[in-house]
Design an enzyme around this catalytic site. Structure first.
Site, PDB file in Angstrom:
ATOM      1  N   CYS A   1      85.498  81.804  65.126  1.00 19.60           N
ATOM      2  CA  CYS A   1      84.703  80.660  64.678  1.00 19.60           C
ATOM      3  C   CYS A   1      83.222  80.967  64.885  1.00 19.60           C
ATOM      4  CB  CYS A   1      85.120  79.435  65.506  1.00 19.60           C
ATOM      5  SG  CYS A   1      84.175  77.933  65.203  1.00 19.60           S
ATOM      6  N   GLY A   2      82.393  80.339  64.103  1.00 24.90           N
ATOM      7  CA  GLY A   2      80.954  80.495  64.299  1.00 24.90           C
ATOM      8  C   GLY A   2      80.495  80.019  65.671  1.00 24.90           C
TER       9      GLY A   2
END
Length: 163
Positions: A40-41
């Protein structure tokens, strides 16, 4: 505090290592509970979460990570892959649990409690993305819910007030 006075006593969860963890063991601790993901970012927040844990653990803070694959399939690994990723890339030493659902019919009961206790924007209980955070006081009560974009460092002052 008696077990009946601690709302989390009703819950337990499986740790990444496969053992069951009763939440009654956490009575009297400050908890920061986070749904996590490895792809995930926001994944670099593991660094900040570990930093909070190291900074405040001797004063009663526990960080509890709950991997979840419900958002963009960003946590595809099994327990050993998740453990290896967290340790190798971020030096995570705080407690990590087996993958859970945080929304829907199969949501972990702990997450049902958290969402009901601290709804998000516009009163929605749904978790919107990875790295939503819940801060609980020593009595097991949710004091605040944080959006995924809220960095762990931004939570330090709130933790300090509960310690």
């Amino acid at each position: 505090m008696s077990e009946s006075d601690y709302p989390l006593s009703a819950f337990s969860a499986e740790r990444l290592q496969g053992t069951n963890q009763p939440f009654a063991d956490y009575a009297g601790k400050i908890l920061l509970i986070v749904n996590t993901a490895s792809k995930c970012g926001f994944t670099p927040q593991y660094t900040g979460l570990e930093s909070l844990y190291q900074r405040f653990r001797d004063r009663g803070l526990l960080v509890l990570g709950f991997p979840c694959n419900q958002f963009g399939a960003q946590e595809p690994g099994d327990a050993s892959e998740i453990a290896s990723f967290c340790q190798t890339n971020y030096g995570v030493s705080f407690q990590m649990f087996a993958k859970v659902d945080v929304n829907g019919d199969n949501a972990h009961p702990l997450y049902r409690y958290l969402k009901k206790s601290a709804p998000g924007l516009l009163g929605s209980e749904a978790i919107k993305w990875n790295f939503t955070k819940f801060l609980l006081n020593r009595k097991g009560e949710v004091t605040k819910r944080y959006a995924p974009a809220t960095t762990p460092d931004a939570i330090a002052e709130d933790i300090e007030t509960l310690l």
